[in-house]
Design a protein around this motif. Structure first.
Motif, short mmCIF file in Angstrom:
data_model
loop_
_atom_site.label_atom_id
_atom_site.label_comp_id
_atom_site.label_asym_id
_atom_site.label_seq_id
_atom_site.Cartn_x
_atom_site.Cartn_y
_atom_site.Cartn_z
N ILE A 85 0.82 -1.27 -0.03
CA ILE A 85 -0.05 0.01 0.08
C ILE A 85 0.83 1.42 0.09
O ILE A 85 0.53 2.28 -1.02
N MET A 86 1.85 1.29 1.06
CA MET A 86 2.69 2.43 0.81
C MET A 86 3.66 2.61 -0.39
O MET A 86 3.45 3.75 -0.93
N CYS A 89 2.45 1.75 -3.42
CA CYS A 89 1.37 2.24 -4.32
C CYS A 89 1.08 3.82 -4.29
O CYS A 89 1.03 4.39 -5.24
N ILE A 90 1.22 4.22 -2.91
CA ILE A 90 0.87 5.43 -2.66
C ILE A 90 2.02 6.47 -3.04
O ILE A 90 2.15 7.52 -3.67
N LEU A 146 2.22 9.52 -5.91
CA LEU A 146 2.64 10.81 -5.50
C LEU A 146 4.01 11.32 -6.29
O LEU A 146 4.26 12.44 -6.46
N TYR A 154 9.36 7.71 2.26
CA TYR A 154 9.20 6.19 1.67
C TYR A 154 10.48 5.43 2.23
O TYR A 154 10.41 4.21 2.23
#
Length: 172
Positions: free
Chosen positions: A77-78, A80-81, A85, A105
């Motif tokens: 999930i992180m 993909c975020i 961004l 990240y």
């Protein structure tokens, strides 16, 4: 010419145009490299999630199994975020946000590595995941020495505390 400008010109004799070009090149180069790394991370986490779901490795009765599975979902999930961004900040030339995003990240990657290392420590295994992923992460993600010292030094400190507190095998 004052002493400060003289020292700057001795070591960095770039024209203002060269400096602007360099400042736009670095984020673009870093973005390209880190975009491909993030894609690889997302794919690997997605595969691990599928293996856990369909390979009979996920057991609700096993806290370690749920821990690993949660870590794979968290990193997927992180990542993909970040993949959404990253291009936004680069295209909009929001370089401060881009550099804060990549620091964030990197911290997420360190949290994931620490989580997996914790699972390995509790399971009585070694620190091999930490030992190969943190240096790889540090080598691939281009950071300033101060950023590296703070992020990876903090990660190492947390690992040492975890190894002292949670490892059944204190030889780690």
């Amino acid at each position: 010419m004052d002493e400060k400008n003289l020292k700057a010109n001795i070591f960095f004799s770039l024209s203002p145009e060269q400096k602007r070009s360099f400042q736009s090149y670095i984020p673009t180069k870093v973005y390209t490299t880190e975009k491909y790394v993030a894609i690889l991370v997302a794919i690997s986490q997605f595969v691990m999630i599928l293996l856990f779901l369909f390979g009979n490795k996920l057991s609700a009765a096993s806290p370690r199994s749920l821990g690993y599975f949660s870590l794979y979902i968290f990193l997927f999930i992180m990542t993909c975020i970040a993949l959404v961004l990253y291009p936004y900040t680069v295209k909009k030339k929001e370089l401060k946000q881009f550099f804060w995003l990549r620091r964030g990240y990197t911290v997420v990657l360190c949290i994931w590595v620490l989580g997996v290392s914790y699972m390995e420590l509790v399971g009585g295994k070694g620190l091999s995941v930490y030992c190969y992923l943190i240096p790889t992460t540090a080598a691939v993600l281009l950071m300033t020495p101060v950023e590296s010292a703070v992020i990876f030094g903090g990660c190492w400190l947390i690992l040492v505390i975890m190894a002292i507190c949670f490892s059944p095998n204190h030889s780690n």
